[in-house]
Design a protein around this motif. Structure first.
Motif, short mmCIF file in Angstrom:
data_model
loop_
_atom_site.label_atom_id
_atom_site.label_comp_id
_atom_site.label_asym_id
_atom_site.label_seq_id
_atom_site.Cartn_x
_atom_site.Cartn_y
_atom_site.Cartn_z
N THR A 57 18.69 1.82 -13.91
CA THR A 57 18.70 0.79 -14.95
C THR A 57 17.62 0.24 -15.43
O THR A 57 16.42 0.79 -15.08
N VAL A 58 17.51 -0.56 -16.27
CA VAL A 58 16.26 -1.20 -17.10
C VAL A 58 15.37 -1.92 -16.09
O VAL A 58 14.40 -1.94 -15.88
N SER A 59 16.18 -2.85 -15.17
CA SER A 59 15.35 -3.52 -14.15
C SER A 59 14.57 -2.66 -13.33
O SER A 59 13.51 -2.67 -12.89
N VAL A 60 15.28 -1.45 -12.74
CA VAL A 60 14.70 -0.46 -11.80
C VAL A 60 13.55 0.11 -12.66
O VAL A 60 12.37 0.57 -11.78
N ALA A 61 13.67 0.49 -13.84
CA ALA A 61 12.68 1.41 -14.45
C ALA A 61 11.56 0.26 -14.86
O ALA A 61 10.43 0.81 -14.69
N VAL A 62 11.54 -0.81 -14.87
CA VAL A 62 10.34 -1.76 -14.99
C VAL A 62 9.81 -1.96 -13.77
O VAL A 62 8.50 -1.87 -13.84
N GLN A 63 10.41 -1.84 -12.63
CA GLN A 63 9.62 -1.82 -11.38
C GLN A 63 8.84 -0.60 -11.21
O GLN A 63 7.89 -0.73 -10.47
N TYR A 64 9.28 0.47 -11.56
CA TYR A 64 8.48 1.67 -11.28
C TYR A 64 7.44 2.13 -12.28
O TYR A 64 6.76 3.06 -12.27
N LEU A 65 7.07 1.11 -13.18
CA LEU A 65 5.80 1.08 -13.84
C LEU A 65 4.63 0.63 -13.33
O LEU A 65 3.63 0.84 -13.91
N LYS A 66 4.87 0.04 -11.83
CA LYS A 66 3.79 -0.06 -11.00
C LYS A 66 3.26 1.24 -10.45
O LYS A 66 3.92 1.95 -10.08
N GLY A 67 1.87 1.30 -10.82
CA GLY A 67 1.15 2.58 -10.31
C GLY A 67 1.09 2.57 -8.62
O GLY A 67 1.25 1.68 -8.23
N GLY A 68 0.12 3.46 -8.54
CA GLY A 68 -0.31 3.51 -7.12
C GLY A 68 -1.39 2.34 -6.62
O GLY A 68 -1.89 1.98 -7.77
N TYR A 69 -1.42 2.08 -5.54
CA TYR A 69 -2.20 1.09 -4.92
C TYR A 69 -2.04 -0.20 -5.45
O TYR A 69 -3.17 -0.74 -5.86
N GLY A 70 -1.09 -0.59 -6.19
CA GLY A 70 -0.89 -1.77 -6.75
C GLY A 70 -1.27 -2.12 -8.23
O GLY A 70 -1.17 -2.98 -8.64
N SER A 71 -1.77 -0.89 -8.85
CA SER A 71 -2.31 -1.04 -10.09
C SER A 71 -1.22 -1.11 -11.13
O SER A 71 -0.02 -0.53 -11.02
N VAL A 72 -1.23 -2.16 -12.08
CA VAL A 72 -0.20 -2.08 -12.94
C VAL A 72 -0.93 -1.96 -14.49
O VAL A 72 -1.99 -2.62 -14.82
N ASP A 73 -0.06 -1.32 -15.14
CA ASP A 73 -0.43 -1.15 -16.65
C ASP A 73 0.37 -2.33 -17.51
O ASP A 73 1.54 -2.08 -17.86
N MET A 74 -0.43 -3.35 -17.51
CA MET A 74 0.50 -4.67 -17.96
C MET A 74 0.81 -4.42 -19.54
O MET A 74 1.79 -4.82 -19.63
N GLY A 75 0.31 -3.59 -20.33
CA GLY A 75 0.66 -3.36 -21.73
C GLY A 75 2.00 -2.63 -21.85
O GLY A 75 2.99 -2.95 -22.43
#
Length: 106
Positions: A57-75
């Motif tokens: 789902t969209v909510s789960v896909a947004v959660q998987y945008l978090k990278g390894g070691y807690g890095s997040v591509d905010m864009g």
């Protein structure tokens, strides 16, 4: 209104669909908007029950945008969140006239 329609000879289905439903339309639309938001933002049940390799789902896909070691591509995350919000906003804008008319009638 219902009793006067019954005195005029209207049947029960006609009273319901021509008198009760138009009066209740703002309430029905408000509940529909809240339920659509609740269903669209569902996270826990799809996360637990769906095969995440195949369906997301969209909510789960947004959660998987978090990278390894807690890095997040905010864009990428913010772009995905904006795309996830658009359907609910469009649904609200389409239904807004019913809510406003209900407030004016009340």
């Amino acid at each position: 209104l219902e009793e006067s329609a019954m005195i005029d000879g209207a049947s029960v289905p006609r009273i319901f669909f021509q008198i009760v439903v138009p009066i209740m339309k703002p309430s029905i639309v408000s509940v529909a908007i809240l339920e659509a938001m609740w269903i669209w933002n569902a996270y826990l049940l799809p996360y637990l029950t769906l095969d995440l390799g195949k369906y997301q789902t969209v909510s789960v896909a947004v959660q998987y945008l978090k990278g390894g070691y807690g890095s997040v591509d905010m864009g990428a995350k913010m772009a995905c969140l904006v795309l996830a919000i658009i359907p609910i906003i469009v649904f609200y804008l389409v239904c807004q006239k019913y809510i406003v008319s209900g407030v004016m009638a009340g």
